[in-house]
Design a protein around this motif. Structure first.
Motif, short mmCIF file in Angstrom:
data_model
loop_
_atom_site.label_atom_id
_atom_site.label_comp_id
_atom_site.label_asym_id
_atom_site.label_seq_id
_atom_site.Cartn_x
_atom_site.Cartn_y
_atom_site.Cartn_z
N HIS A 1 0.87 -1.18 0.00
CA HIS A 1 0.00 0.00 0.00
C HIS A 1 0.90 1.23 0.00
O HIS A 1 1.95 1.26 0.66
N ILE A 2 0.53 2.27 -0.71
CA ILE A 2 1.41 3.43 -0.91
C ILE A 2 1.85 4.08 0.41
O ILE A 2 2.99 4.53 0.53
N VAL A 3 0.98 4.11 1.41
CA VAL A 3 1.37 4.70 2.69
C VAL A 3 2.42 3.83 3.37
O VAL A 3 3.44 4.32 3.86
N ARG A 4 2.20 2.53 3.38
CA ARG A 4 3.19 1.62 3.96
C ARG A 4 4.49 1.64 3.16
O ARG A 4 5.58 1.56 3.73
N TRP A 5 4.37 1.74 1.86
CA TRP A 5 5.55 1.81 0.99
C TRP A 5 6.38 3.05 1.31
O TRP A 5 7.61 2.98 1.39
N ALA A 6 5.72 4.17 1.51
CA ALA A 6 6.43 5.41 1.85
C ALA A 6 7.19 5.27 3.16
O ALA A 6 8.32 5.76 3.28
N ILE A 7 6.59 4.61 4.12
CA ILE A 7 7.26 4.40 5.41
C ILE A 7 8.46 3.46 5.23
O ILE A 7 9.56 3.75 5.69
N ALA A 8 8.24 2.35 4.55
CA ALA A 8 9.28 1.33 4.42
C ALA A 8 10.48 1.79 3.60
O ALA A 8 11.60 1.36 3.84
N THR A 9 10.25 2.67 2.64
CA THR A 9 11.32 3.07 1.72
C THR A 9 11.85 4.47 1.99
O THR A 9 12.65 4.99 1.21
N ARG A 10 11.48 5.08 3.09
CA ARG A 10 11.80 6.48 3.33
C ARG A 10 13.29 6.79 3.36
O ARG A 10 13.70 7.91 3.09
N ASN A 11 14.12 5.81 3.66
CA ASN A 11 15.57 6.07 3.73
C ASN A 11 16.35 5.55 2.53
O ASN A 11 17.57 5.70 2.49
N ASN A 12 15.68 4.97 1.55
CA ASN A 12 16.37 4.36 0.42
C ASN A 12 17.23 5.34 -0.38
O ASN A 12 18.27 4.97 -0.92
N TYR A 13 16.80 6.59 -0.48
CA TYR A 13 17.53 7.55 -1.31
C TYR A 13 18.87 7.95 -0.70
O TYR A 13 19.75 8.43 -1.39
N ARG A 14 19.03 7.71 0.59
CA ARG A 14 20.30 8.05 1.25
C ARG A 14 21.45 7.21 0.71
O ARG A 14 22.60 7.62 0.79
N SER A 15 21.14 6.06 0.14
CA SER A 15 22.18 5.25 -0.50
C SER A 15 22.10 5.29 -2.02
O SER A 15 23.13 5.28 -2.70
N SER A 16 20.90 5.36 -2.58
CA SER A 16 20.79 5.32 -4.05
C SER A 16 21.25 6.61 -4.72
O SER A 16 21.80 6.57 -5.83
N ILE A 17 21.09 7.76 -4.08
CA ILE A 17 21.57 9.02 -4.68
C ILE A 17 23.10 9.04 -4.73
O ILE A 17 23.67 9.32 -5.80
N PRO A 18 23.80 8.76 -3.62
CA PRO A 18 25.27 8.72 -3.73
C PRO A 18 25.77 7.69 -4.75
O PRO A 18 26.76 7.92 -5.44
N GLN A 19 25.07 6.57 -4.87
CA GLN A 19 25.45 5.57 -5.86
C GLN A 19 25.28 6.13 -7.28
O GLN A 19 26.16 5.96 -8.12
N ALA A 20 24.17 6.81 -7.53
CA ALA A 20 23.96 7.43 -8.85
C ALA A 20 25.04 8.47 -9.12
O ALA A 20 25.51 8.61 -10.26
N ASP A 21 25.43 9.19 -8.09
CA ASP A 21 26.50 10.19 -8.23
C ASP A 21 27.82 9.53 -8.62
O ASP A 21 28.52 10.00 -9.52
#
Length: 187
Positions: A137-157
């Motif tokens: 569910h989108i609300v649960r998804w937002a909670i579960a994935t809220r920190n994913n960008y802290r690793s994926s953005i530096p990796q993309a960089d």
């Protein structure tokens, strides 16, 4: 990584907007596209087929629109992220505090469900009770994935050294950036 007040080195033509579900990626992407002059392709509309089933043509569609000279879209879906980042000039990371994002996702989900707002390809938000029963569910998804960008953005960089990344940590910063560095670079 640049912040809201830093000048952009060039006018962006191919722009990604990253952030947790509900943060305002599509809204910001639409506003960026209006400033830069390229079209905004809402990536959710390419991904979700009828009944929320992923479309078979998703990656070919992403390949097609990212072959153009100018575009703006959201940086989502692991299967497309490398392609998107490899072709973009600029990635804007909308990194708002989670309480702000959570309030936005709850309000948006309630509005869409109560109004039975049609989203992509005939889909509507599921019944509200599914927030307790559906793992994705989108609300649960937002909670579960809220920190994913802290690793994926530096990796993309690391993987895309020519990709300019701007991190915006508040709505106020986003507004300043839209009115300042982005407008200045787009003229």
């Amino acid at each position: 990584m640049l912040c809201a007040r830093d000048s952009l080195p060039a006018r962006p033509r191919r722009v990604l907007v990253a952030g947790v579900s509900g943060v305002g990626k599509s809204t910001l992407a639409s506003r960026i596209a209006a400033i830069t002059g390229g079209p905004h392709t809402e990536i959710d509309s390419l991904y979700h087929g009828a009944g929320w089933v992923p479309r078979e043509d998703f990656l070919p569609d992403v390949e097609r629109f990212t072959s153009e000279d100018a575009w703006t879209t959201e940086w989502q879906y692991p299967s497309a992220r490398a392609l998107l980042a490899g072709r973009a000039d600029l990635l804007v990371w909308l990194d708002l505090p989670f309480p702000v994002t959570f309030a936005r996702i709850v309000r948006r989900t309630l509005r869409r469900r109560l109004l039975r707002e049609e989203l992509w390809n005939g889909n509507v938000e599921p019944p509200l009770r599914t927030v307790f029963t559906a793992r994705e569910h989108i609300v649960r998804w937002a909670i579960a994935t809220r920190n994913n960008y802290r690793s994926s953005i530096p990796q993309a960089d690391r993987e895309n050294p020519d990709l300019i990344i701007v991190r915006l940590r508040s709505q106020k910063e986003a507004e300043r950036w839209l009115d300042g560095p982005l407008v200045d670079a787009s003229h």
